[in-house]
Design a protein around this motif. Structure first.
Motif, short mmCIF file in Angstrom:
data_model
loop_
_atom_site.label_atom_id
_atom_site.label_comp_id
_atom_site.label_asym_id
_atom_site.label_seq_id
_atom_site.Cartn_x
_atom_site.Cartn_y
_atom_site.Cartn_z
N GLY A 73 0.27 -1.31 -0.02
CA GLY A 73 0.11 0.58 0.27
C GLY A 73 0.43 1.22 -0.04
N THR A 74 1.71 1.06 -0.34
CA THR A 74 2.94 2.32 0.23
C THR A 74 3.66 3.08 -1.39
OG1 THR A 74 4.98 1.10 0.55
CG2 THR A 74 3.99 1.68 2.38
N VAL A 75 3.39 2.09 -2.63
CA VAL A 75 3.62 2.17 -3.60
C VAL A 75 2.58 2.80 -4.74
CG1 VAL A 75 5.02 1.44 -6.19
CG2 VAL A 75 6.02 0.99 -3.68
N ASP A 76 2.69 3.79 -5.08
CA ASP A 76 1.62 4.20 -5.88
C ASP A 76 1.78 4.08 -7.62
OD1 ASP A 76 -0.08 5.18 -3.82
OD2 ASP A 76 0.31 6.84 -4.14
N ILE A 77 1.09 4.17 -8.97
CA ILE A 77 1.53 4.28 -9.88
C ILE A 77 0.62 5.12 -10.69
CG2 ILE A 77 1.37 2.70 -12.35
CD1 ILE A 77 1.84 0.12 -10.32
N LEU A 78 0.84 5.80 -11.37
CA LEU A 78 0.31 6.82 -12.13
C LEU A 78 0.04 6.51 -12.99
CD1 LEU A 78 1.22 10.16 -10.51
CD2 LEU A 78 -0.36 8.44 -9.70
N ALA A 79 -0.67 6.02 -14.05
CA ALA A 79 -0.70 5.64 -15.67
C ALA A 79 -0.85 6.70 -16.44
CB ALA A 79 -1.69 4.61 -15.51
N LEU A 80 -0.50 6.89 -17.54
CA LEU A 80 -0.40 8.40 -18.49
C LEU A 80 -0.80 7.59 -19.68
CD1 LEU A 80 2.05 10.56 -17.35
CD2 LEU A 80 -0.02 10.21 -16.35
N GLY A 81 -0.55 6.61 -20.35
CA GLY A 81 -0.98 6.09 -21.21
C GLY A 81 -2.20 4.22 -21.63
N SER B 171 -1.10 -6.31 -6.00
CA SER B 171 -1.90 -6.83 -5.15
C SER B 171 -1.87 -5.55 -3.83
CB SER B 171 -2.24 -8.07 -4.09
OG SER B 171 -1.69 -8.71 -3.66
N ARG B 172 -0.49 -5.10 -4.00
CA ARG B 172 -0.14 -4.30 -3.18
C ARG B 172 0.11 -2.68 -3.87
NH1 ARG B 172 3.36 -7.22 0.61
NH2 ARG B 172 5.02 -5.80 0.40
N ILE B 173 -0.09 -2.70 -4.63
CA ILE B 173 0.12 -0.90 -5.42
C ILE B 173 -0.95 -0.49 -4.02
CG2 ILE B 173 -1.35 0.12 -6.84
CD1 ILE B 173 -0.61 -1.93 -8.65
N GLY B 174 -0.61 1.19 -4.16
CA GLY B 174 -1.57 1.02 -2.83
C GLY B 174 -2.55 2.60 -3.10
N ARG B 175 -2.18 3.49 -4.81
CA ARG B 175 -3.08 3.78 -5.85
C ARG B 175 -2.66 3.51 -6.69
NH1 ARG B 175 -2.87 10.05 -3.80
NH2 ARG B 175 -1.24 9.19 -4.02
N LEU B 176 -3.84 2.84 -7.65
CA LEU B 176 -3.33 2.84 -9.40
C LEU B 176 -4.44 4.45 -9.17
CD1 LEU B 176 -2.72 1.49 -11.84
CD2 LEU B 176 -4.05 0.11 -11.76
N ILE B 177 -3.84 5.36 -9.94
CA ILE B 177 -4.39 6.07 -11.10
C ILE B 177 -4.50 6.72 -12.65
CG2 ILE B 177 -5.10 8.89 -10.91
CD1 ILE B 177 -4.24 8.78 -8.19
N ALA B 178 -5.18 5.97 -13.06
CA ALA B 178 -5.18 6.30 -14.74
C ALA B 178 -5.81 7.26 -15.62
CB ALA B 178 -5.38 4.74 -14.86
N MET B 179 -4.97 7.68 -16.36
CA MET B 179 -6.23 8.57 -17.26
C MET B 179 -6.68 7.73 -18.32
SD MET B 179 -6.79 10.48 -20.81
CE MET B 179 -7.93 10.66 -21.04
N GLY B 180 -7.75 7.52 -18.29
CA GLY B 180 -8.44 7.01 -19.54
C GLY B 180 -9.96 6.39 -20.20
N GLY B 181 -10.34 6.61 -21.27
CA GLY B 181 -12.22 5.95 -21.08
C GLY B 181 -13.07 7.55 -21.53
N ALA B 182 -14.38 7.22 -21.67
CA ALA B 182 -14.71 8.55 -21.80
C ALA B 182 -15.90 7.29 -21.25
CB ALA B 182 -15.38 8.56 -23.73
N VAL B 183 -17.47 8.16 -20.45
CA VAL B 183 -18.48 7.82 -20.01
C VAL B 183 -18.91 8.44 -20.52
CG1 VAL B 183 -19.94 7.32 -17.87
CG2 VAL B 183 -17.57 7.25 -17.95
N HIS B 184 -20.10 9.63 -20.25
CA HIS B 184 -21.07 9.78 -21.16
C HIS B 184 -20.56 11.22 -22.12
CE1 HIS B 184 -23.38 9.32 -18.12
NE2 HIS B 184 -23.12 10.10 -17.28
N GLU B 185 -19.31 11.15 -22.33
CA GLU B 185 -18.85 12.67 -23.58
C GLU B 185 -17.88 11.46 -24.48
OE1 GLU B 185 -17.01 15.58 -23.84
OE2 GLU B 185 -18.04 15.98 -22.35
#
Length: 316
Positions: free
Chosen positions: A118-126, A143-157
């Protein structure tokens, strides 16, 4: 307090701005940059990552190449947006060190295993190919990832590579489907948010006048986005929104959504759908755009922080 952070990226104009933002922000202890083919081929994006680090004076941070292609399909070519070099023709120095041996997912897994859960984050830009390979090959590490924040997708746009499809997800829909279903602590930042964060000429002038290397380079990069739009606003600053969320989640509004990924080969390949049977994902659906831009400008115009005396958290 800074968090150990891995940036998984395919630089890319807006990727470069996002990386520069992370490097000048105390919230991030950037342990490494892993690359994935997306905006352009793997050799070029890997070189670009090293060039960005060289400009920022952070040659101590390793670059690790990852997936050269999607899991099971052909990738896209975005030279018309990002330029043949991926950085809009903006001048960057050459890398000061060679990339480490790949593959990226093995390096990521080893980093995760070396630190408390839970102490290592991944910021995913691609595209999410490297993260999907991590899930496939080293699920216990994933399963040890702290946060995975990813840019991607479109929901209503509307989409940006198809009627409903966004580039990062459409570039490797199978990878996105694997990551969404993996039960990771994932936050998705879609076009519904990133299209609300656009720079103006006044913004780039402010950055350039500050004189800091990160601000001047970011101004040049965003100006390249203006050249390709011909409008009074830049293209959306997609990838910096990932860093901005990590820094100030209060600027965003999250919604838990059950999402499916279209893994077909038609015009909606990679499109997201709302589905009762889909995995639940935390999705940023709203943003305070002006405040986000102000935070971006404030950080990029700060004097560069001192380079750490020792590599962050066993980088190699």
């Amino acid at each position: 307090m800074s968090r150990i952070t891995i940036i998984d990226t395919d630089p890319g104009i807006d990727d470069a701005v996002a990386i520069l933002l992370a490097l000048v922000s105390p919230e991030f202890d950037v342990a490494g940059i892993t690359t994935v083919a997306g905006n352009i081929g793997i050799d070029t994006v890997t070189r670009n990552a090293g060039r960005i680090l060289a400009l920022a004076g952070r040659g101590d941070i390793p670059v690790i190449p990852g997936a050269a292609a999607p899991l099971s399909r052909k990738g896209f070519d975005t030279a018309d947006i990002h330029g043949s070099d991926g950085l809009g023709g903006v001048t960057f120095p050459e890398p000061v060190s060679e990339p480490l041996p790949g593959p990226a997912w093995t390096w990521i897994a080893d980093m995760l295993d070396r630190h408390p859960k839970g102490t290592v984050d991944i910021l995913a830009l691609g595209p999410l190919t490297n993260i999907a390979m991590l899930v496939r090959e080293r699920p216990e590490s994933a399963s040890r990832i702290g946060r995975l924040i990813a840019m991607g997708g479109a929901v209503h746009e509307r989409g940006n590579v198809g009627p409903r499809a966004e580039f990062n997800i459409a570039a490797d829909p199978e990878a996105a489907d694997i990551v969404f279903r993996a039960g990771l602590p994932l936050v998705l930042v879609p076009l519904d948010v990133t299209r609300r964060v656009r720079a103006t000429k006044a913004d780039t002038a402010f950055l350039r006048e500050s004189g800091t290397p990160a601000a001047k380079a970011s101004a040049d990069l965003v100006d390249a986005y203006f050249q390709s739009t011909g409008s009074g606003e830049s293209r959306p600053l997609h990838d910096p929104c990932v860093m901005l969320f990590a820094m100030r989640p209060d600027l965003f509004e999250l919604s838990p959504l059950r999402l499916s990924v279209d893994c077909g080969f038609g015009e909606d390949a990679g499109a997201l759908g709302l589905s009762d049977d889909g995995p639940e994902v935390s999705v940023a659906m709203k943003v305070l755009g002006a405040e986000a831009l102000a935070l971006l400008a404030e950080r990029l115009t700060r004097p560069p922080p001192p380079v750490p005396d020792a590599p962050a958290s066993s980088r190699n």
